[in-house]
Design a protein around this motif. Sequence first.
Motif, PDB file in Angstrom:
ATOM      1  N   THR A  43       1.186  -1.071  -0.024  1.00  0.00           N
ATOM      2  CA  THR A  43       0.081   0.038   0.214  1.00  0.00           C
ATOM      3  C   THR A  43       1.029   1.461   0.188  1.00  0.00           C
ATOM      4  OG1 THR A  43      -1.729  -1.046   1.251  1.00  0.00           O
ATOM      5  CG2 THR A  43      -1.753   1.242   1.317  1.00  0.00           C
ATOM      6  N   THR A  44       1.224   1.879  -0.715  1.00  0.00           N
ATOM      7  CA  THR A  44       2.076   3.295  -1.056  1.00  0.00           C
ATOM      8  C   THR A  44       1.071   4.144  -1.800  1.00  0.00           C
ATOM      9  OG1 THR A  44       3.807   3.622  -2.119  1.00  0.00           O
ATOM     10  CG2 THR A  44       2.506   2.197  -3.747  1.00  0.00           C
ATOM     11  N   THR A  45       1.780   5.394  -1.275  1.00  0.00           N
ATOM     12  CA  THR A  45       1.240   6.822  -2.508  1.00  0.00           C
ATOM     13  C   THR A  45       2.017   6.851  -3.906  1.00  0.00           C
ATOM     14  OG1 THR A  45       1.638   7.625  -0.118  1.00  0.00           O
ATOM     15  CG2 THR A  45       1.425   8.966  -2.049  1.00  0.00           C
ATOM     16  N   ARG A  46       3.040   5.867  -3.817  1.00  0.00           N
ATOM     17  CA  ARG A  46       3.559   5.445  -5.319  1.00  0.00           C
ATOM     18  C   ARG A  46       2.379   5.772  -6.339  1.00  0.00           C
ATOM     19  NH1 ARG A  46       9.037   3.301  -6.349  1.00  0.00           N
ATOM     20  NH2 ARG A  46       9.917   3.663  -4.254  1.00  0.00           N
ATOM     21  N   THR A  47       3.236   6.116  -7.869  1.00  0.00           N
ATOM     22  CA  THR A  47       2.018   5.809  -8.883  1.00  0.00           C
ATOM     23  C   THR A  47       2.594   4.090  -8.880  1.00  0.00           C
ATOM     24  OG1 THR A  47       3.517   6.147 -10.352  1.00  0.00           O
ATOM     25  CG2 THR A  47       2.689   8.078  -9.652  1.00  0.00           C
ATOM     26  N   ARG A  48       1.342   4.072 -10.017  1.00  0.00           N
ATOM     27  CA  ARG A  48       1.083   2.449 -10.861  1.00  0.00           C
ATOM     28  C   ARG A  48       2.969   2.249 -11.586  1.00  0.00           C
ATOM     29  NH1 ARG A  48      -3.458   2.456 -14.502  1.00  0.00           N
ATOM     30  NH2 ARG A  48      -2.965   4.852 -14.550  1.00  0.00           N
ATOM     31  N   GLU A  49       3.444   3.396 -11.712  1.00  0.00           N
ATOM     32  CA  GLU A  49       4.500   3.137 -12.825  1.00  0.00           C
ATOM     33  C   GLU A  49       5.698   2.789 -11.007  1.00  0.00           C
ATOM     34  OE1 GLU A  49       7.577   5.487 -15.886  1.00  0.00           O
ATOM     35  OE2 GLU A  49       5.697   6.379 -15.458  1.00  0.00           O
ATOM     36  N   GLN A  50       5.815   3.843 -10.489  1.00  0.00           N
ATOM     37  CA  GLN A  50       7.085   3.060  -9.250  1.00  0.00           C
ATOM     38  C   GLN A  50       6.857   2.923  -9.016  1.00  0.00           C
ATOM     39  OE1 GLN A  50       5.179   7.502  -7.483  1.00  0.00           O
ATOM     40  NE2 GLN A  50       7.103   8.122  -9.138  1.00  0.00           N
ATOM     41  N   TYR A  51       5.524   2.122  -8.886  1.00  0.00           N
ATOM     42  CA  TYR A  51       5.156   1.172  -7.820  1.00  0.00           C
ATOM     43  C   TYR A  51       5.241  -0.272  -8.691  1.00  0.00           C
ATOM     44  CZ  TYR A  51       3.189  -3.543  -5.685  1.00  0.00           C
ATOM     45  OH  TYR A  51       2.849  -4.514  -5.454  1.00  0.00           O
ATOM     46  N   GLY A  52       5.540  -0.292  -9.865  1.00  0.00           N
ATOM     47  CA  GLY A  52       6.094  -1.076 -10.893  1.00  0.00           C
ATOM     48  C   GLY A  52       7.411  -1.628 -10.711  1.00  0.00           C
ATOM     49  N   ARG A  53       8.365  -0.832  -9.963  1.00  0.00           N
ATOM     50  CA  ARG A  53       9.492  -1.174 -10.114  1.00  0.00           C
ATOM     51  C   ARG A  53      10.292  -1.789  -8.708  1.00  0.00           C
ATOM     52  NH1 ARG A  53      10.030   4.899 -10.932  1.00  0.00           N
ATOM     53  NH2 ARG A  53      10.539   5.294  -8.568  1.00  0.00           N
ATOM     54  N   ILE A  54       8.789  -1.830  -7.840  1.00  0.00           N
ATOM     55  CA  ILE A  54       9.443  -3.021  -7.011  1.00  0.00           C
ATOM     56  C   ILE A  54       8.986  -4.687  -6.930  1.00  0.00           C
ATOM     57  CG2 ILE A  54       8.454  -2.988  -4.256  1.00  0.00           C
ATOM     58  CD1 ILE A  54      10.309  -0.363  -4.924  1.00  0.00           C
ATOM     59  N   ARG A  55      10.573  -5.129  -6.458  1.00  0.00           N
ATOM     60  CA  ARG A  55      10.433  -6.780  -6.730  1.00  0.00           C
ATOM     61  C   ARG A  55      10.526  -7.414  -5.213  1.00  0.00           C
ATOM     62  NH1 ARG A  55       8.465  -5.462 -11.103  1.00  0.00           N
ATOM     63  NH2 ARG A  55       8.639  -5.742 -12.510  1.00  0.00           N
ATOM     64  N   LEU A  56       9.427  -7.860  -4.456  1.00  0.00           N
ATOM     65  CA  LEU A  56       9.444  -8.097  -2.972  1.00  0.00           C
ATOM     66  C   LEU A  56       9.935  -9.287  -3.387  1.00  0.00           C
ATOM     67  CD1 LEU A  56       6.716  -5.797  -2.036  1.00  0.00           C
ATOM     68  CD2 LEU A  56       8.702  -5.168  -1.400  1.00  0.00           C
ATOM     69  N   PRO A  57      10.420 -10.025  -2.248  1.00  0.00           N
ATOM     70  CA  PRO A  57      10.279 -10.967  -1.950  1.00  0.00           C
ATOM     71  C   PRO A  57       9.212 -12.015  -1.965  1.00  0.00           C
ATOM     72  CG  PRO A  57      11.608 -10.177  -0.460  1.00  0.00           C
ATOM     73  CD  PRO A  57      10.747  -9.218  -0.941  1.00  0.00           C
ATOM     74  N   GLY A  58       8.988 -13.153  -2.293  1.00  0.00           N
ATOM     75  CA  GLY A  58       8.236 -13.723  -1.818  1.00  0.00           C
ATOM     76  C   GLY A  58       7.304 -14.367  -3.474  1.00  0.00           C
ATOM     77  N   PRO A  59       6.208 -14.495  -2.901  1.00  0.00           N
ATOM     78  CA  PRO A  59       5.183 -14.631  -4.509  1.00  0.00           C
ATOM     79  C   PRO A  59       4.596 -13.676  -4.750  1.00  0.00           C
ATOM     80  CG  PRO A  59       3.711 -15.665  -2.653  1.00  0.00           C
ATOM     81  CD  PRO A  59       5.296 -15.295  -2.294  1.00  0.00           C
ATOM     82  N   ALA A  60       3.933 -12.869  -6.100  1.00  0.00           N
ATOM     83  CA  ALA A  60       3.195 -11.515  -6.128  1.00  0.00           C
ATOM     84  C   ALA A  60       2.644 -11.427  -5.722  1.00  0.00           C
ATOM     85  CB  ALA A  60       2.986 -11.483  -8.229  1.00  0.00           C
ATOM     86  N   PRO A  61       2.143 -10.642  -4.805  1.00  0.00           N
ATOM     87  CA  PRO A  61       0.739  -9.825  -4.219  1.00  0.00           C
ATOM     88  C   PRO A  61      -0.918 -10.278  -5.185  1.00  0.00           C
ATOM     89  CG  PRO A  61       2.553  -8.200  -3.398  1.00  0.00           C
ATOM     90  CD  PRO A  61       3.083  -9.096  -4.643  1.00  0.00           C
ATOM     91  N   ARG A  62      -1.441 -10.579  -4.964  1.00  0.00           N
ATOM     92  CA  ARG A  62      -2.931 -10.665  -5.398  1.00  0.00           C
ATOM     93  C   ARG A  62      -3.958  -9.023  -5.750  1.00  0.00           C
ATOM     94  NH1 ARG A  62      -8.430 -12.946  -6.518  1.00  0.00           N
ATOM     95  NH2 ARG A  62      -8.993 -11.909  -7.938  1.00  0.00           N
TER      96      ARG A  62
END
Length: 243
Positions: A43-62
Amino acid sequence: MPDAQAPRLLCVEVYESRPLSYVTEDAAALLTELARRAVFVPTTTRTREQYGRIRLPGPAPRYAICANGGHLLVDGVSDPEWSAAVAARLEEKCAPLAEVRERMVAAADPAWLLKERVAEDLFAYLVVDRALLPPGWVKELGEWADGLGWSVSLQGRKVYAVPKPLTKGAAVEEVARRTGAARTLGAGDSLLDADLLHVVDRGWRPGHGELADAGWTAPGVTVLAERGVLAGEAVLRGFLSEV
């Protein structure tokens, strides 16, 4: 801390070919376990483009929440019904973005204004030289915007103007409704996270950020001493203790 005691870090964001954001290796393991046991919602204030740069560990969140609640992503795609409902709410209760943006830019001084941006056609922000920002400027703009249904806040080097109905908390409640969640947990460190921490059943506030600087707390919110990446570990341990 001394360099020799620094935790091992995992890069989770690259921007313009350079590593930018990190979690500790321990946090990566904790996050993977959390995603296995609960519905994890970035959950973030980032835009979708900015969030798209994030690669978190674990399965992709639904589910993921971007643009301060303006976009609810389902399997990586913005939910059109949610976006339409947000747009209708903002049109009904707030002055137009263009009016607020025009006032922000006109009132700013080129001596300290570095950039001005619009995020997802939902809210606006200025990047400023904070050392040169006049005392009282943000407060004055906020008093003007308040009557138009907007809030203004200074966070780091950014001055945000955000419609009051545009909140992370509302989007979190929608995800909880869709998933049938009986209990919600959340964490945040910025002024734009305060409504989210009011909405969730239990919250955690790190020892860094604007909320910590203001001494902010609320019922059901645990105030952590940890700062930075170690606060990330502490938050995840708190989440896992509840699920």
